[in-house]
Design a protein around this motif. Structure first.
Motif, PDB file in Angstrom:
ATOM      1  N   ILE A 198       0.852  -1.195   0.000  1.00 33.74           N
ATOM      2  CA  ILE A 198       0.000   0.000   0.000  1.00 33.74           C
ATOM      3  C   ILE A 198       0.892   1.252   0.000  1.00 33.74           C
ATOM      4  O   ILE A 198       0.676   2.186   0.760  1.00 33.74           O
ATOM      5  CB  ILE A 198      -0.987  -0.005   1.193  1.00 33.74           C
ATOM      6  CG1 ILE A 198      -0.261  -0.435   2.475  1.00 33.74           C
ATOM      7  CG2 ILE A 198      -2.176  -0.916   0.915  1.00 33.74           C
ATOM      8  CD1 ILE A 198      -1.103  -0.310   3.736  1.00 33.74           C
ATOM      9  N   TYR A 199       1.923   1.195  -0.835  1.00 31.58           N
ATOM     10  CA  TYR A 199       2.816   2.339  -1.131  1.00 31.58           C
ATOM     11  C   TYR A 199       4.034   2.508  -0.222  1.00 31.58           C
ATOM     12  O   TYR A 199       4.945   3.244  -0.543  1.00 31.58           O
ATOM     13  CB  TYR A 199       2.051   3.671  -1.193  1.00 31.58           C
ATOM     14  CG  TYR A 199       0.947   3.683  -2.228  1.00 31.58           C
ATOM     15  CD1 TYR A 199       1.252   3.529  -3.577  1.00 31.58           C
ATOM     16  CD2 TYR A 199      -0.393   3.829  -1.858  1.00 31.58           C
ATOM     17  CE1 TYR A 199       0.252   3.536  -4.536  1.00 31.58           C
ATOM     18  CE2 TYR A 199      -1.401   3.833  -2.815  1.00 31.58           C
ATOM     19  CZ  TYR A 199      -1.073   3.681  -4.153  1.00 31.58           C
ATOM     20  OH  TYR A 199      -2.057   3.678  -5.093  1.00 31.58           O
ATOM     21  N   GLY A 200       4.064   1.883   0.928  1.00 28.69           N
ATOM     22  CA  GLY A 200       5.270   1.932   1.768  1.00 28.69           C
ATOM     23  C   GLY A 200       5.553   3.255   2.446  1.00 28.69           C
ATOM     24  O   GLY A 200       6.700   3.527   2.811  1.00 28.69           O
ATOM     25  N   HIS A 201       4.521   4.093   2.625  1.00 24.87           N
ATOM     26  CA  HIS A 201       4.776   5.411   3.215  1.00 24.87           C
ATOM     27  C   HIS A 201       5.128   5.361   4.695  1.00 24.87           C
ATOM     28  O   HIS A 201       5.874   6.187   5.184  1.00 24.87           O
ATOM     29  CB  HIS A 201       3.548   6.319   3.031  1.00 24.87           C
ATOM     30  CG  HIS A 201       3.342   6.697   1.595  1.00 24.87           C
ATOM     31  ND1 HIS A 201       4.378   7.073   0.779  1.00 24.87           N
ATOM     32  CD2 HIS A 201       2.231   6.758   0.825  1.00 24.87           C
ATOM     33  CE1 HIS A 201       3.915   7.346  -0.430  1.00 24.87           C
ATOM     34  NE2 HIS A 201       2.614   7.148  -0.433  1.00 24.87           N
ATOM     35  N   LYS A 202       4.566   4.370   5.414  1.00 22.21           N
ATOM     36  CA  LYS A 202       4.815   4.348   6.864  1.00 22.21           C
ATOM     37  C   LYS A 202       6.016   3.473   7.218  1.00 22.21           C
ATOM     38  O   LYS A 202       6.586   3.611   8.285  1.00 22.21           O
ATOM     39  CB  LYS A 202       3.582   3.804   7.584  1.00 22.21           C
ATOM     40  CG  LYS A 202       2.368   4.711   7.461  1.00 22.21           C
ATOM     41  CD  LYS A 202       1.229   4.158   8.298  1.00 22.21           C
ATOM     42  CE  LYS A 202      -0.070   4.837   7.938  1.00 22.21           C
ATOM     43  NZ  LYS A 202      -1.220   3.940   8.115  1.00 22.21           N
ATOM     44  N   GLY A 203       6.365   2.547   6.343  1.00 21.73           N
ATOM     45  CA  GLY A 203       7.464   1.636   6.635  1.00 21.73           C
ATOM     46  C   GLY A 203       8.755   2.055   5.942  1.00 21.73           C
ATOM     47  O   GLY A 203       9.573   2.795   6.492  1.00 21.73           O
ATOM     48  N   ALA A 204       8.898   1.610   4.689  1.00 20.98           N
ATOM     49  CA  ALA A 204      10.151   1.853   3.955  1.00 20.98           C
ATOM     50  C   ALA A 204      10.493   3.348   3.893  1.00 20.98           C
ATOM     51  O   ALA A 204      11.654   3.736   4.065  1.00 20.98           O
ATOM     52  CB  ALA A 204      10.039   1.281   2.555  1.00 20.98           C
ATOM     53  N   ARG A 205       9.498   4.183   3.639  1.00 16.30           N
ATOM     54  CA  ARG A 205       9.771   5.623   3.528  1.00 16.30           C
ATOM     55  C   ARG A 205      10.403   6.146   4.813  1.00 16.30           C
ATOM     56  O   ARG A 205      11.368   6.910   4.793  1.00 16.30           O
ATOM     57  CB  ARG A 205       8.461   6.356   3.198  1.00 16.30           C
ATOM     58  CG  ARG A 205       8.454   7.850   3.450  1.00 16.30           C
ATOM     59  CD  ARG A 205       8.918   8.677   2.246  1.00 16.30           C
ATOM     60  NE  ARG A 205       7.954   8.659   1.182  1.00 16.30           N
ATOM     61  CZ  ARG A 205       6.903   9.495   1.069  1.00 16.30           C
ATOM     62  NH1 ARG A 205       6.675  10.396   1.996  1.00 16.30           N
ATOM     63  NH2 ARG A 205       6.100   9.410   0.039  1.00 16.30           N
ATOM     64  N   LYS A 206       9.852   5.689   5.962  1.00 15.96           N
ATOM     65  CA  LYS A 206      10.378   6.168   7.251  1.00 15.96           C
ATOM     66  C   LYS A 206      11.779   5.620   7.512  1.00 15.96           C
ATOM     67  O   LYS A 206      12.630   6.315   8.073  1.00 15.96           O
ATOM     68  CB  LYS A 206       9.435   5.763   8.384  1.00 15.96           C
ATOM     69  CG  LYS A 206       8.151   6.566   8.391  1.00 15.96           C
ATOM     70  CD  LYS A 206       7.654   6.779   9.811  1.00 15.96           C
ATOM     71  CE  LYS A 206       6.595   7.851   9.841  1.00 15.96           C
ATOM     72  NZ  LYS A 206       5.322   7.365  10.352  1.00 15.96           N
ATOM     73  N   ILE A 207      12.015   4.382   7.101  1.00 10.42           N
ATOM     74  CA  ILE A 207      13.360   3.802   7.269  1.00 10.42           C
ATOM     75  C   ILE A 207      14.352   4.644   6.463  1.00 10.42           C
ATOM     76  O   ILE A 207      15.425   5.029   6.933  1.00 10.42           O
ATOM     77  CB  ILE A 207      13.397   2.321   6.803  1.00 10.42           C
ATOM     78  CG1 ILE A 207      12.520   1.442   7.695  1.00 10.42           C
ATOM     79  CG2 ILE A 207      14.830   1.802   6.778  1.00 10.42           C
ATOM     80  CD1 ILE A 207      12.451  -0.024   7.282  1.00 10.42           C
TER      81      ILE A 207
END
Ligand SMILES: CCCCCCCCCCCCCCCC(=O)N[C@@H](Cc1ccccc1)C(=O)O
Ligand SMILES: [Zn+2]
Ligand SMILES: [Zn+2]
Length: 515
Positions: free
Chosen positions: A203-212
């Protein structure tokens, strides 16, 4: 006069034949003499530790993956995820990989509540770190149509069935498994690396990968390369190539999702207007489907894929692929015939949602649809949006952009590209049957695009041999991985970590066939 005409005809014919012969000579010369050298290297050292598994290791490796598949980490939509399962996944990896979680030189952090970042400190701080990326969330799965329930992780005929077996718990668990095995053998890591396991890639990775990525950027981290999912060792995808070939994504397509809607006065169906909201929207959608985006073959890295694989093709296709400057019109026409190869050469158009109508005898007040475009590396979202507007050519159709991003930049692919040489070396160690390693395009999207500020060397590759039939299982029915294939994936990661510990790439060696 007749003689002069005959002479002229002969001269013309000779000229033509001469041109044809010259062309043929150039083709042959380019095909067999002027082929670019693959740039092999001589590697003095082999990985220190071989990948020998005891029966117990084998059981453990398989059960670790099966246990992870059983956790229903489903991403339904950006505001609907199974958070209980995401938290359970965190507890699960702690239990299954004790060496990883207890090593003093490995820092573990939870990011965005459920994602994981591991910082593995190598002994040599001079070496630029790299990163291995994966995700733990999965797309939903219907209960029907599976030979075994999608979260049962049942083993049948040498395969583990379940959502996430290929996309992408195989990588998330596989990376940790490889590290766990190395630590248990007391392997001393030299080059630092990061492991990122996102929880919302689907679902776009805004809360996971983006934050990493943001956190690493704030810490001033630069990566020598990053490896994520997105391509594989392809077997049977390309007509004319018999052997499996490793295609490593050097970019991924962009994306543009638009919501189309038409509003109209509702009324009684017994006296309908000439056009309804449904009819107008259906017409617009049909125009989009009937007028595919332009064929961009030759404008992106897809041409490099074919050039690299040219020698894998049988005659006369090998000749054609070595001379795309001449044959690209034919090749591009062939590529557009299969959905998976068509996706390599153009921005694709997929109507994914359609909603309209409330009752059988009411003129529908509105009609809505969602269209998902995946943008070819040579185009930008803005350009695609303009084409959409021109194709729809109807002001009654409202166009709202939901989510959009341009294609990723192209990662380096040459003798100096550290990651590429490490992948080649590791493929040679683990998959000797793979004779070609080529750069390619990832036709879908991955979490890696969030890391563009940390490195220009982003590569998309899952060390799994997949057939066209397997490709349909990703996001589809009966997703599965063979136990042997998963063991190979872990072996690849195990050797990749060791190979990356090399200080400097060896010099290219023109006559070696090692790589
Ligand atoms: C030569 C023929 C080429 C054939 C290609 C075969 C490649 C096989 C490997 C496929 C790996 C696919 C990885 C998929 C990752 C994925 O599902 N990403 C998702 C991410 C996403 C989710 C919501 C909205 C936008 C984006 C996606 O792209 O839909
Ligand atoms: Zn995925
Ligand atoms: Zn996916």
């Amino acid at each position: 006069m007749a003689g002069r005409l005959r002479g002229a005809a002969l001269a013309g014919c000779l000229g033509l034949c001469g041109t044809a012969l010259a062309l043929l000579a150039v083709v042959l010369l380019r095909a067999y003499v002027l082929r670019p050298a693959p740039g092999p290297r001589v590697w003095g050292r082999r990985p220190e530790l071989g990948f020998e598994l005891s029966a117990r290791d084998r059981r453990e490796l398989k059960e670790a993956l099966r246990g992870a598949i059983k956790i229903q980490t489903v991403s339904f939509s950006p505001d609907d995820q199974n958070t209980t399962a995401l938290a359970e996944f965190g507890n699960y990896i702690k239990k299954v990989f004790p060496a990883v979680f207890s090593a003093k030189f490995i820092q573990h952090e939870i990011i965005g509540e459920y994602s994981h970042l591991f910082t593995v400190q190598g002994s040599d701080p001079q070496l630029t770190p790299y990163m291995l990326l994966a995700h733990m969330d999965v797309v939903p799965a219907s209960q029907e149509g599976w030979v075994a329930p999608p979260f049962s992780a049942e083993e049948r005929g040498g395969f583990i069935y379940g959502r996430g077996t290929m996309d992408n718990k195989n990588s998330a668990i596989g990376i940790l498994q490889a590290l766990e095995f190395l630590l248990r053998k007391d392997y001393r890591l030299r080059r630092s690396f990061y492991i990122g396991i996102g929880h919302d890639e689907e679902i776009y990775g805004h809360k996971g990968a983006r934050k990493i990525a943001d956190l690493l950027e704030a810490r001033g981290v630069k990566l020598s390369f990053l490896l994520d999912e997105g391509s594989a060792i392809l077997d049977g995808f390309i007509k004319g190539i018999k052997a499996p070939v490793a295609v490593i994504g050097i970019t991924e397509k962009g994306a543009l999702t638009v919501k189309l809607s038409v509003e109209k006065e509702p009324g009684h169906s017994s006296a309908p207007p000439k056009e309804t909201s449904i009819g107008i929207l259906a017409g617009a959608l049909s125009r989009l489907e009937q007028n595919p985006m332009p064929n961009m073959f030759g404008h992106g890295p897809e041409i490099r894929t074919l050039e690299h694989l040219a020698s894998e093709f049988t005659f006369p296709l090998n000749l054609i692929m070595t001379n795309l400057w001449l044959f690209s019109p034919i090749v591009s026409r062939i590529l557009q015939q299969m959905p998976s190869t068509n996706a390599l050469i153009r921005t694709t158009t997929a109507i994914t949602m359609f909603n309209a109508g409330i009752k059988t005898n009411i003129i529908p007040p509105s009609a809505k649809a969602t269209v998902n475009f995946r943008i070819h590396p040579s185009q930008k979202a803005e350009e695609v949006l303009e084409i959409i507007k021109t194709t729809i050519a109807d002001d009654r159709v409202k166009i709202d952009v939901q989510e959009t991003f341009d294609p990723n930049p192209i990662s380096p692919w040459d003798n100096q590209a550290f990651g590429v040489q490490i992948f080649r070396r590791t493929l040679l160690d683990v998959f000797p049957e793979v004779s070609s390693v080529a750069p390619g395009i990832c036709i879908a999207n991955t979490d890696s695009r969030h890391f563009a500020k940390l490195t220009d060397a982003i590569y998309l590759f899952n060390p799994l041999i997949i057939k066209p039939d397997d490709f349909l299982r990703i996001h589809g029915l009966n997703e599965r991985i063979s136990v042997e294939g998963y063991e190979k994936q872990v072996e690849f990661l195990y050797q990749l970590i060791q190979n990356s510990d090399i200080k400097k790439l060896p010099e290219p060696h023109a006559n070696s066939h090692e790589l």
